[in-house]
Scaffold this motif. Sequence first.
Motif, PDB file in Angstrom:
ATOM      1  N   PRO A  23      61.571   2.581  16.276  1.00 28.34           N
ATOM      2  CA  PRO A  23      60.144   2.733  16.603  1.00 28.34           C
ATOM      3  C   PRO A  23      59.271   2.992  15.375  1.00 28.34           C
ATOM      4  CG  PRO A  23      61.492   3.972  18.146  1.00 28.34           C
ATOM      5  CD  PRO A  23      62.404   3.516  17.045  1.00 28.34           C
ATOM      6  N   LEU A  24      59.744   3.817  14.437  1.00 29.26           N
ATOM      7  CA  LEU A  24      58.948   4.096  13.240  1.00 29.26           C
ATOM      8  C   LEU A  24      58.740   2.836  12.409  1.00 29.26           C
ATOM      9  CD1 LEU A  24      60.413   7.541  12.087  1.00 29.26           C
ATOM     10  CD2 LEU A  24      58.237   7.093  13.244  1.00 29.26           C
ATOM     11  N   LEU A  25      59.806   2.053  12.262  1.00 32.43           N
ATOM     12  CA  LEU A  25      59.696   0.804  11.510  1.00 32.43           C
ATOM     13  C   LEU A  25      58.750  -0.163  12.208  1.00 32.43           C
ATOM     14  CD1 LEU A  25      60.648  -0.893   9.110  1.00 32.43           C
ATOM     15  CD2 LEU A  25      62.585  -1.649  10.506  1.00 32.43           C
ATOM     16  N   PHE A  26      58.850  -0.255  13.531  1.00 34.95           N
ATOM     17  CA  PHE A  26      57.975  -1.136  14.284  1.00 34.95           C
ATOM     18  C   PHE A  26      56.512  -0.741  14.099  1.00 34.95           C
ATOM     19  CE2 PHE A  26      55.454  -1.400  18.213  1.00 34.95           C
ATOM     20  CZ  PHE A  26      55.299  -2.774  18.280  1.00 34.95           C
ATOM     21  N   ILE A  27      56.217   0.552  14.209  1.00 35.18           N
ATOM     22  CA  ILE A  27      54.836   1.019  14.073  1.00 35.18           C
ATOM     23  C   ILE A  27      54.274   0.664  12.704  1.00 35.18           C
ATOM     24  CG2 ILE A  27      53.395   3.091  13.940  1.00 35.18           C
ATOM     25  CD1 ILE A  27      55.354   4.311  16.058  1.00 35.18           C
ATOM     26  N   ALA A  28      55.069   0.892  11.648  1.00 37.30           N
ATOM     27  CA  ALA A  28      54.606   0.589  10.300  1.00 37.30           C
ATOM     28  C   ALA A  28      54.371  -0.911  10.117  1.00 37.30           C
ATOM     29  CB  ALA A  28      55.625   1.097   9.280  1.00 37.30           C
ATOM     30  N   MET A  29      55.295  -1.725  10.606  1.00 35.56           N
ATOM     31  CA  MET A  29      55.182  -3.168  10.417  1.00 35.56           C
ATOM     32  C   MET A  29      54.014  -3.730  11.227  1.00 35.56           C
ATOM     33  SD  MET A  29      59.269  -4.045  10.538  1.00 35.56           S
ATOM     34  CE  MET A  29      59.145  -5.817  10.325  1.00 35.56           C
ATOM     35  N   TRP A  30      53.902  -3.314  12.488  1.00 38.86           N
ATOM     36  CA  TRP A  30      52.829  -3.846  13.329  1.00 38.86           C
ATOM     37  C   TRP A  30      51.460  -3.419  12.811  1.00 38.86           C
ATOM     38  CZ3 TRP A  30      54.028  -6.928  17.670  1.00 38.86           C
ATOM     39  CH2 TRP A  30      52.927  -7.338  18.423  1.00 38.86           C
ATOM     40  N   SER A  31      51.337  -2.159  12.389  1.00 44.30           N
ATOM     41  CA  SER A  31      50.059  -1.657  11.875  1.00 44.30           C
ATOM     42  C   SER A  31      49.626  -2.406  10.627  1.00 44.30           C
ATOM     43  CB  SER A  31      50.172  -0.161  11.567  1.00 44.30           C
ATOM     44  OG  SER A  31      50.482   0.582  12.723  1.00 44.30           O
ATOM     45  N   SER A  32      50.578  -2.772   9.788  1.00 41.72           N
ATOM     46  CA  SER A  32      50.228  -3.466   8.555  1.00 41.72           C
ATOM     47  C   SER A  32      49.546  -4.793   8.815  1.00 41.72           C
ATOM     48  CB  SER A  32      51.486  -3.691   7.703  1.00 41.72           C
ATOM     49  OG  SER A  32      52.342  -4.668   8.295  1.00 41.72           O
ATOM     50  N   GLY A  33      49.814  -5.398   9.969  1.00 43.72           N
ATOM     51  CA  GLY A  33      49.222  -6.689  10.272  1.00 43.72           C
ATOM     52  C   GLY A  33      47.706  -6.640  10.360  1.00 43.72           C
ATOM     53  N   ARG A 249      63.995  -4.748  25.411  1.00 43.81           N
ATOM     54  CA  ARG A 249      65.272  -5.055  26.045  1.00 43.81           C
ATOM     55  C   ARG A 249      66.028  -3.773  26.371  1.00 43.81           C
ATOM     56  NH1 ARG A 249      68.883  -9.039  22.633  1.00 43.81           N
ATOM     57  NH2 ARG A 249      67.052 -10.328  23.074  1.00 43.81           N
ATOM     58  N   LYS A 250      65.873  -2.743  25.545  1.00 46.39           N
ATOM     59  CA  LYS A 250      66.643  -1.514  25.710  1.00 46.39           C
ATOM     60  C   LYS A 250      65.924  -0.434  26.510  1.00 46.39           C
ATOM     61  CE  LYS A 250      69.346  -2.022  21.444  1.00 46.39           C
ATOM     62  NZ  LYS A 250      69.744  -1.388  20.176  1.00 46.39           N
ATOM     63  N   GLY A 251      64.600  -0.543  26.643  1.00 43.31           N
ATOM     64  CA  GLY A 251      63.868   0.541  27.282  1.00 43.31           C
ATOM     65  C   GLY A 251      62.871   0.056  28.293  1.00 43.31           C
ATOM     66  N   GLU A 252      62.218   1.016  28.986  1.00 43.87           N
ATOM     67  CA  GLU A 252      61.211   0.705  29.970  1.00 43.87           C
ATOM     68  C   GLU A 252      59.950   0.198  29.276  1.00 43.87           C
ATOM     69  OE1 GLU A 252      60.517   4.087  32.393  1.00 43.87           O
ATOM     70  OE2 GLU A 252      62.541   4.091  33.261  1.00 43.87           O
ATOM     71  N   ALA A 253      59.272  -0.734  29.921  1.00 42.99           N
ATOM     72  CA  ALA A 253      58.084  -1.349  29.329  1.00 42.99           C
ATOM     73  C   ALA A 253      57.020  -0.307  29.004  1.00 42.99           C
ATOM     74  CB  ALA A 253      57.525  -2.404  30.281  1.00 42.99           C
ATOM     75  N   SER A 254      56.783   0.649  29.911  1.00 46.27           N
ATOM     76  CA  SER A 254      55.730   1.639  29.697  1.00 46.27           C
ATOM     77  C   SER A 254      56.039   2.544  28.509  1.00 46.27           C
ATOM     78  CB  SER A 254      55.534   2.483  30.962  1.00 46.27           C
ATOM     79  OG  SER A 254      56.743   3.123  31.336  1.00 46.27           O
ATOM     80  N   LYS A 255      57.328   2.886  28.322  1.00 47.28           N
ATOM     81  CA  LYS A 255      57.696   3.761  27.209  1.00 47.28           C
ATOM     82  C   LYS A 255      57.567   3.047  25.868  1.00 47.28           C
ATOM     83  CE  LYS A 255      60.764   6.922  29.679  1.00 47.28           C
ATOM     84  NZ  LYS A 255      62.096   7.555  29.713  1.00 47.28           N
ATOM     85  N   VAL A 256      58.036   1.810  25.800  1.00 46.55           N
ATOM     86  CA  VAL A 256      57.923   1.052  24.557  1.00 46.55           C
ATOM     87  C   VAL A 256      56.459   0.808  24.225  1.00 46.55           C
ATOM     88  CG1 VAL A 256      58.482  -1.126  23.411  1.00 46.55           C
ATOM     89  CG2 VAL A 256      60.189  -0.009  24.866  1.00 46.55           C
ATOM     90  N   ALA A 257      55.671   0.453  25.220  1.00 48.01           N
ATOM     91  CA  ALA A 257      54.254   0.182  24.994  1.00 48.01           C
ATOM     92  C   ALA A 257      53.517   1.416  24.492  1.00 48.01           C
ATOM     93  CB  ALA A 257      53.608  -0.324  26.278  1.00 48.01           C
ATOM     94  N   SER A 258      53.990   2.609  24.853  1.00 49.26           N
ATOM     95  CA  SER A 258      53.312   3.832  24.425  1.00 49.26           C
ATOM     96  C   SER A 258      53.308   3.985  22.910  1.00 49.26           C
ATOM     97  CB  SER A 258      53.961   5.058  25.074  1.00 49.26           C
ATOM     98  OG  SER A 258      55.271   5.284  24.563  1.00 49.26           O
ATOM     99  N   LEU A 259      54.212   3.296  22.216  1.00 47.89           N
ATOM    100  CA  LEU A 259      54.225   3.353  20.759  1.00 47.89           C
ATOM    101  C   LEU A 259      52.935   2.788  20.164  1.00 47.89           C
ATOM    102  CD1 LEU A 259      57.903   2.207  20.096  1.00 47.89           C
ATOM    103  CD2 LEU A 259      57.006   4.532  19.970  1.00 47.89           C
ATOM    104  N   PHE A 260      52.256   1.917  20.923  1.00 44.67           N
ATOM    105  CA  PHE A 260      51.007   1.339  20.432  1.00 44.67           C
ATOM    106  C   PHE A 260      49.920   2.395  20.270  1.00 44.67           C
ATOM    107  CE2 PHE A 260      53.103  -2.553  21.195  1.00 44.67           C
ATOM    108  CZ  PHE A 260      52.375  -3.579  20.596  1.00 44.67           C
ATOM    109  N   TYR A 261      50.081   3.565  20.902  1.00 50.48           N
ATOM    110  CA  TYR A 261      49.103   4.630  20.697  1.00 50.48           C
ATOM    111  C   TYR A 261      49.054   5.076  19.243  1.00 50.48           C
ATOM    112  CZ  TYR A 261      48.521   5.477  25.739  1.00 50.48           C
ATOM    113  OH  TYR A 261      48.220   5.371  27.066  1.00 50.48           O
ATOM    114  N   LEU A 262      50.172   4.974  18.537  1.00 52.52           N
ATOM    115  CA  LEU A 262      50.234   5.437  17.158  1.00 52.52           C
ATOM    116  C   LEU A 262      49.679   4.421  16.172  1.00 52.52           C
ATOM    117  CD1 LEU A 262      53.781   7.096  17.091  1.00 52.52           C
ATOM    118  CD2 LEU A 262      51.562   8.244  17.171  1.00 52.52           C
ATOM    119  N   ILE A 263      49.534   3.175  16.598  1.00 52.66           N
ATOM    120  CA  ILE A 263      49.151   2.121  15.656  1.00 52.66           C
ATOM    121  C   ILE A 263      47.745   2.305  15.094  1.00 52.66           C
ATOM    122  CG2 ILE A 263      48.653  -0.366  15.521  1.00 52.66           C
ATOM    123  CD1 ILE A 263      51.196  -0.795  17.195  1.00 52.66           C
TER     124      ILE A 263
END
Length: 301
Positions: A23-33, A249-263
């Motif tokens: 999740p930390l890597l995803f947040i950093a990579m997505w935010s950089s876009g 694939r590994k988690g619930e959609a709502s939980k994974v999507a919540s990571l977008f709050y940090l972006i």
Amino acid sequence: MTTLRLALPASSTLARVTGLALPLLFIAMWSSGYVVGKLAVPYAGPFTLLAIRFGLASFVLLIVALAVRAPWPANRRQFGHLVVVGLLIQALQFSGLYTALKLGVSAGESALIVGTMPVFTALGAAFVFGERLGAKQWLGMAGGVLGVVLVVWHKLGTGSAGIGAYAAAVVALAGVTLGTLYQKKFCAGMDLRTGGFVQLAVATLVALPVSLLVEGLDVRWTPAMLFASGWLAVVNSIGATSLLFLMMRKGEASKVASLFYLIPGVTALMAFALLGETLSAMTLAGFLATAGAVYLCTRAR
């Protein structure tokens, strides 16, 4: 028996570290876009930039898929589902996003609008997948919305963008929300190499003709543009999107999507470092709110 008992904690620790690192890597990579996209739009039209980004990324994934003999979609139905996800998450989302950036919406404002995606994804997941949301998760979603507003509050209403520009950002929000739900339902088991290629190739076929007709495929190849093209293609289109699909694939959609709050918060930090934008006390308060929101959404039941 002793060896087995000693191995279990190590395996458990590795799983916890991996579960945190992705999740930390995803947040950093997505935010950089957002920041890199803002750097690139002065040198190319939004659809030209997308054609370059998607075309380069799909070429890389095709080479990788052929080299490792990755499995392809087994039938037309699987292929069709991948096409739909590519149109939503890639073509629709980023067409809206880059158009908004080109028309004057800041990186922080764009991240704020798309950052509300967890609310709509959670509601959609409850309706489509039957995912049950507890009171703490609802509280977490409310806190996440509050946090992303605090993060970029000082930017709202200060830009030169008009209603059309913000409408384009809303289109990006719709694309990533619908695409995330559709991918979770129909493409959860896709191969990330061949599936990613199909999605990016479809998005290229959408962006390229529009670029030719509307923008003349006009590009100013500066060092910044070269860097942005490579970064957006490899880090964002391949890396960040693959991580999103892997976590879905590994988690619930709502939980994974919540990571977008940090972006939005991470985007604000990157914009501070790379674009010289200032950070306020309200922005720092937003970081705390979004962190708490993610904790509630991902831990509470």
